[in-house]
Scaffold this active site. Structure first.
Site, PDB file in Angstrom:
ATOM      1  N   ASN A  10       1.236 -10.249 -31.165  1.00 19.36           N
ATOM      2  CA  ASN A  10       1.861 -11.745 -31.608  1.00 19.36           C
ATOM      3  C   ASN A  10       1.702 -12.569 -30.262  1.00 19.36           C
ATOM      4  OD1 ASN A  10       3.621 -13.645 -32.116  1.00 19.36           O
ATOM      5  ND2 ASN A  10       5.414 -12.079 -32.173  1.00 19.36           N
ATOM      6  N   TRP A  11       0.875 -13.503 -30.404  1.00 19.69           N
ATOM      7  CA  TRP A  11       0.772 -14.517 -29.132  1.00 19.69           C
ATOM      8  C   TRP A  11       1.761 -15.298 -28.719  1.00 19.69           C
ATOM      9  CZ3 TRP A  11      -4.839 -17.027 -29.314  1.00 19.69           C
ATOM     10  CH2 TRP A  11      -5.969 -15.724 -29.510  1.00 19.69           C
ATOM     11  N   LYS A  12       2.895 -15.476 -29.826  1.00 20.92           N
ATOM     12  CA  LYS A  12       3.880 -16.342 -29.545  1.00 20.92           C
ATOM     13  C   LYS A  12       3.394 -17.931 -29.218  1.00 20.92           C
ATOM     14  CE  LYS A  12       6.759 -12.413 -28.526  1.00 20.92           C
ATOM     15  NZ  LYS A  12       7.983 -11.678 -28.074  1.00 20.92           N
ATOM     16  N   HIS A  96      10.841 -12.646 -37.090  1.00 24.41           N
ATOM     17  CA  HIS A  96      10.839 -12.354 -35.935  1.00 24.41           C
ATOM     18  C   HIS A  96      12.122 -12.764 -35.136  1.00 24.41           C
ATOM     19  CE1 HIS A  96      10.076 -12.227 -31.458  1.00 24.41           C
ATOM     20  NE2 HIS A  96       8.905 -11.184 -31.907  1.00 24.41           N
ATOM     21  N   GLU A  98      13.036 -14.047 -32.447  1.00 24.12           N
ATOM     22  CA  GLU A  98      12.830 -15.510 -31.987  1.00 24.12           C
ATOM     23  C   GLU A  98      13.071 -16.513 -32.687  1.00 24.12           C
ATOM     24  OE1 GLU A  98       9.176 -14.802 -29.706  1.00 24.12           O
ATOM     25  OE2 GLU A  98      10.182 -13.320 -28.558  1.00 24.12           O
ATOM     26  N   GLU A 168      11.549  -4.132 -34.069  1.00 23.43           N
ATOM     27  CA  GLU A 168      11.633  -4.702 -32.794  1.00 23.43           C
ATOM     28  C   GLU A 168      13.254  -4.888 -32.248  1.00 23.43           C
ATOM     29  OE1 GLU A 168       7.898  -7.002 -32.283  1.00 23.43           O
ATOM     30  OE2 GLU A 168       9.412  -8.477 -32.697  1.00 23.43           O
ATOM     31  N   GLY A 174      10.290  -8.334 -24.491  1.00 23.30           N
ATOM     32  CA  GLY A 174       9.694  -9.276 -23.162  1.00 23.30           C
ATOM     33  C   GLY A 174      10.639  -8.724 -22.231  1.00 23.30           C
ATOM     34  N   SER A 213       8.083  -4.806 -25.553  1.00 21.93           N
ATOM     35  CA  SER A 213       7.533  -4.184 -24.261  1.00 21.93           C
ATOM     36  C   SER A 213       6.589  -3.127 -24.497  1.00 21.93           C
ATOM     37  CB  SER A 213       8.986  -3.976 -23.229  1.00 21.93           C
ATOM     38  OG  SER A 213       9.397  -5.115 -22.874  1.00 21.93           O
ATOM     39  N   GLY A 234       3.767  -8.145 -27.933  1.00 23.32           N
ATOM     40  CA  GLY A 234       3.906  -9.542 -27.675  1.00 23.32           C
ATOM     41  C   GLY A 234       2.858  -9.631 -26.155  1.00 23.32           C
ATOM     42  N   GLY A 235       3.530  -9.893 -24.996  1.00 26.00           N
ATOM     43  CA  GLY A 235       2.895 -10.003 -23.911  1.00 26.00           C
ATOM     44  C   GLY A 235       1.573  -9.209 -23.649  1.00 26.00           C
TER      45      GLY A 235
HETATM   46  P1  13P Z   1       6.738  -7.867 -25.822  1.00 26.12           P
HETATM   47  O1  13P Z   1       5.770  -7.093 -26.219  1.00 26.12           O
HETATM   48  O2  13P Z   1       6.298  -9.336 -25.004  1.00 26.12           O
HETATM   49  O3  13P Z   1       7.972  -7.334 -25.488  1.00 26.12           O
HETATM   50  O4  13P Z   1       7.187  -8.673 -27.272  1.00 26.12           O
HETATM   51  C1  13P Z   1       7.226  -8.077 -28.414  1.00 26.12           C
HETATM   52  C2  13P Z   1       7.458  -8.829 -29.649  1.00 26.12           C
HETATM   53  O5  13P Z   1       8.336  -9.654 -29.752  1.00 26.12           O
HETATM   54  C3  13P Z   1       6.265  -8.928 -30.733  1.00 26.12           C
HETATM   55  O6  13P Z   1       6.761  -9.525 -31.682  1.00 26.12           O
END
Ligand code: 13P
Length: 250
Positions: A10-12, A96, A98, A168, A174, A213, A234-235
């Site tokens: 997930n590149w966000k 998600h 967010e 999640e 994050g 994470s 994510g990251g």
């Molecule tokens: P991180 O891997 O950056 O913690 O993000 C997880 C996430 O929200 C994937 O959708």
């Protein structure tokens, strides 16, 4: 068992179109014959480019990170599920935390989005998870159950086959605070039990991903748990080597 396995990125809101192209080309080279399904969730503006660059790659599928809760019309700035599907993308990430937190997406809105995604032949990666306060109050199961019941469990069994669930925990996203493999396994087992109650044997073939994470160091132990079928990353999905290392942990 093996066909449940998946690693999704997930590149966000990261990467310009040019930066995204570079990353996709790196992934195209690095990821060959993975032991699991691989999906990359890119911003809307990257979808067409990603699908074109990966059209000869049999292993990597492309996802949007959202779609509108309306089919079409005067909704300035929105992108419909039909538009997403028309790029060649095959998945849509929905729910998600967010989106739930910053854009006020309720379970009722998500139900509409899930319906529209499925009507347009998109598979859905549906995210659930509790906040830190909810875990501290030991309400994590209640929260996740409600998110599933109100966002997904209206679906027929046939429709539910197109769903991947991503657990999640919001406190792990994050933050560098990965849930322990035991904490994650406990919740994944609970989610699979809920799916079993509602959809019977479909639970055994439902993919349940962990997100929060997850990185090349933490992935192997997480993925070794019986109900953790992979990760939503994510990251670490923004660096080709890290994402590829996580895929190789499967
Ligand atoms: P991180 O891997 O950056 O913690 O993000 C997880 C996430 O929200 C994937 O959708």
């Amino acid at each position: 068992m093996n066909n449940r396995k998946m690693v999704a990125g997930n590149w966000k809101m990261n990467k310009t179109l040019q930066e995204g192209e570079t990353l996709i080309k790196e992934l195209d080279k690095l990821i060959s014959n993975p032991a699991c399904a691989v999906v990359i969730g890119v911003p809307f503006i990257h979808l067409t480019t990603a699908c074109n660059l990966l059209k000869d790659n049999k292993f990597i599928q492309v996802a949007a990170q959202n779609c509108a809760d309306k089919a079409s019309g005067a909704f300035t700035g929105e992108v419909s599920a039909a538009m997403v599907a028309s790029t060649g993308a095959t998945y849509c990430i929905l729910g998600h935390s967010e989106r739930r937190t910053y854009y006020h997406e309720t379970n009722a809105i998500l139900q509409e989005k899930v319906n529209l995604a499925l009507e347009n032949n998109l598979k859905v990666i549906f995210c659930v998870g509790e906040t830190k306060e909810e875990r501290e109050a030991n309400k994590q199961e209640q929260i996740v159950k409600q998110q599933l019941q109100e966002g997904l469990f209206h679906l027929s069994a046939e429709q539910f086959k197109q769903i991947v669930i991503a657990y999640e925990p919001v406190w792990a996203i994050g933050t560098g605070l990965t849930a322990t493999p035991e904490q994650a396994q406990e919740m994944h087992k609970y989610i699979r039990e809920l799916v079993q109650e509602k959809y019977g044997d479909l639970a055994a073939s439902t993919t349940i991903l962990y997100g929060g994470s997850c990185n090349p160091k933490t992935a192997p132990e997480l993925f070794s748990k019986p109900d953790i079928d992979g990760g939503l990353i994510g990251g670490a999905s923004l660096k080709a080597e890290d994402f590829s290392a996580i895929i190789n942990a499967q």
